[in-house]
Design a protein around this motif. Structure first.
Motif, short mmCIF file in Angstrom:
data_model
loop_
_atom_site.label_atom_id
_atom_site.label_comp_id
_atom_site.label_asym_id
_atom_site.label_seq_id
_atom_site.Cartn_x
_atom_site.Cartn_y
_atom_site.Cartn_z
N LEU A 27 32.47 26.88 45.29
CA LEU A 27 31.29 27.25 44.25
C LEU A 27 30.92 28.69 44.41
CD1 LEU A 27 29.17 26.06 42.40
CD2 LEU A 27 27.69 25.62 44.16
N GLU A 28 30.95 29.40 45.75
CA GLU A 28 30.39 30.66 45.94
C GLU A 28 31.65 31.41 45.44
OE1 GLU A 28 29.70 31.32 50.30
OE2 GLU A 28 28.42 29.74 49.86
N ALA A 29 32.84 31.08 45.42
CA ALA A 29 34.11 32.03 44.84
C ALA A 29 33.84 31.89 43.39
CB ALA A 29 35.32 31.32 45.43
N LEU A 30 33.58 30.80 42.75
CA LEU A 30 33.43 30.77 41.18
C LEU A 30 32.32 31.61 40.79
CD1 LEU A 30 33.92 26.92 40.51
CD2 LEU A 30 35.55 28.80 40.03
N GLN A 31 31.16 31.56 41.45
CA GLN A 31 29.91 32.49 41.30
C GLN A 31 30.50 33.92 41.32
OE1 GLN A 31 27.41 31.02 44.36
NE2 GLN A 31 26.53 29.59 43.14
N ARG A 32 31.03 34.13 42.48
CA ARG A 32 31.58 35.63 42.55
C ARG A 32 32.50 36.00 41.52
NH1 ARG A 32 31.68 35.09 47.99
NH2 ARG A 32 33.72 34.50 48.02
N ARG A 33 33.53 35.21 41.11
CA ARG A 33 34.38 35.54 40.15
C ARG A 33 34.09 35.64 38.70
NH1 ARG A 33 40.09 34.84 40.41
NH2 ARG A 33 39.67 35.63 42.47
N ILE A 34 33.03 34.90 38.50
CA ILE A 34 32.45 34.93 36.99
C ILE A 34 31.68 36.30 36.94
CG2 ILE A 34 30.19 33.84 37.32
CD1 ILE A 34 32.87 33.80 34.21
N ASP A 35 31.02 36.70 38.20
CA ASP A 35 30.37 38.00 38.06
C ASP A 35 31.25 39.04 37.89
OD1 ASP A 35 27.97 36.81 38.10
OD2 ASP A 35 27.26 37.31 39.97
N ASP A 36 32.39 39.14 38.48
CA ASP A 36 33.36 40.02 38.55
C ASP A 36 34.25 40.10 37.16
OD1 ASP A 36 33.11 40.75 41.34
OD2 ASP A 36 34.77 39.68 42.08
N ILE A 37 34.20 38.99 36.64
CA ILE A 37 34.68 39.08 35.27
C ILE A 37 33.79 39.80 34.23
CG2 ILE A 37 35.53 37.61 33.40
CD1 ILE A 37 36.70 35.71 35.24
N MET A 38 32.37 39.39 34.35
CA MET A 38 31.50 40.27 33.63
C MET A 38 31.39 41.55 33.54
SD MET A 38 28.19 37.64 33.30
CE MET A 38 27.85 36.69 34.83
N LEU A 39 31.76 42.07 35.15
CA LEU A 39 31.62 43.32 35.25
C LEU A 39 32.89 44.13 35.39
CD1 LEU A 39 29.36 43.07 38.46
CD2 LEU A 39 28.51 43.78 36.23
N GLY A 40 33.86 43.47 34.77
CA GLY A 40 35.23 43.99 34.44
C GLY A 40 36.02 44.42 35.61
N LYS A 41 35.67 43.63 37.10
CA LYS A 41 36.70 43.86 38.14
C LYS A 41 37.59 43.20 38.13
CE LYS A 41 32.10 45.00 40.92
NZ LYS A 41 31.47 44.43 41.95
N VAL A 42 37.69 42.00 37.15
CA VAL A 42 38.66 41.25 37.12
C VAL A 42 38.95 40.86 35.58
CG1 VAL A 42 39.62 38.74 37.52
CG2 VAL A 42 38.34 39.95 39.28
N ARG A 43 40.15 41.18 35.15
CA ARG A 43 40.04 41.42 33.68
C ARG A 43 41.46 40.56 33.00
NH1 ARG A 43 38.59 46.91 31.29
NH2 ARG A 43 39.14 45.92 29.58
N TYR A 44 41.58 39.93 31.72
CA TYR A 44 42.66 39.14 31.31
C TYR A 44 42.67 39.37 30.17
CZ TYR A 44 41.74 36.42 35.45
OH TYR A 44 41.66 35.77 37.04
N PRO A 45 43.72 39.49 29.49
CA PRO A 45 44.15 39.81 28.12
C PRO A 45 43.51 38.81 26.99
CG PRO A 45 46.25 39.13 28.97
CD PRO A 45 44.99 39.35 30.25
#
Ligand SMILES: O=C(O)CCC(=O)C(=O)O
Length: 257
Positions: A27-45
């Protein structure tokens, strides 16, 4: 799989509380990951992003697009999360495999794997609606959405609210989605509604025809959630253009499905 009691609740009420499915670490990993996606630290085409409205009104939600729109935690909706390894692994959890096999069959695709957010002190009213109908452009209506709270979901921060048993009304609007004010007066009196409050990680299975809505977030912390609509992998897009839906269980499934 649903137990016999859960299956009864599903048939009669159109929703079932499943408790926490992810581990605390997942759960903590999902919470961190969605913030990273919103902030552009993790990106997908091609991932779909929609910003929250400025006013809290559904009519004012910007349309969104298949492109990241800059670093902010004020996204309302992000789709195509099956592209992300952590979200894919979660939506392929053995509990969900069991339930989808029981309700749908062995070969399962997702119509959408979607983040739904009520940012702190913001959020948008989502009116009563059903998740089916011609605007979905599918050869058959899906029946199963699995909704997971990534934060506490409360009446104060815009938890989902449902009308138990309303899935039995069938599709109320030809195009699906929001209903008319008259239908809302008739089918959705406040005394019939149930607020699906949840602790972080808690999961609800929701019938796609169940009338549901959610409010705005009056608190200083976000109300993040992950909502996955599962359907038979044989379901086809019937509108203009080509569209294929990611298979997550059974033949040809992504990842470990
Ligand atoms: O999370 C919300 O506020 C609404 C979710 C919803 O409508 C859905 O998952 O279909």
């Amino acid at each position: 799989m649903f137990t016999a009691a859960q299956l009864r609740q599903w048939d009669e009420q159109g929703y079932v509380a499943l408790g926490q499915v992810a581990t605390d670490a997942e759960l903590e990993a999902l919470q961190r990951r969605i913030d990273d996606i919103m902030l552009g630290k993790v990106r997908y085409p091609g991932m779909f992003f929609q910003l929250d409205s400025e006013t809290g009104e559904y009519e004012d939600v910007p349309p969104g697009s298949n492109a990241w729109q800059g670093p902010t935690l004020a996204y309302r909706k992000i789709q195509d999360l099956e592209q992300d390894d952590l979200f894919l692994a979660y939506l392929q959890h053995p509990r969900f495999r069991g339930i989808t096999r029981q309700l749908i069959g062995p070969d399962v695709a997702v119509f959408r794997a979607m983040f739904m957010n009520k940012p702190a002190e913001r959020g948008t009213h989502l009116p009563y609606h059903q998740d089916a109908g011609s605007q979905w452009q599918l050869s058959q209506d899906p029946i199963l959405t699995i909704w997971t709270a990534l934060d506490p979901a409360t009446r104060a921060n815009g938890c989902v609210q449902v009308i138990p048993g309303s899935h039995k009304l069938g599709l109320l609007s030809e195009r699906g989605h929001t209903i008319t004010p008259e239908q809302e007066r008739r089918y959705c009196p406040e005394e019939k509604s149930v607020y699906l409050e949840a602790r972080p990680g808690e999961v609800y299975a929701l019938h796609n025809l169940l009338l549901h809505r959610s409010g705005i977030n009056t608190t200083g912390t976000p109300r993040r959630a992950f909502s996955v609509c599962y359907m038979d992998a044989a379901t086809r897009h019937v509108g203009p253009g080509e569209r294929r839906y990611p298979v997550v269980f059974g033949r040809g499934a992504l990842g470990n499905g």
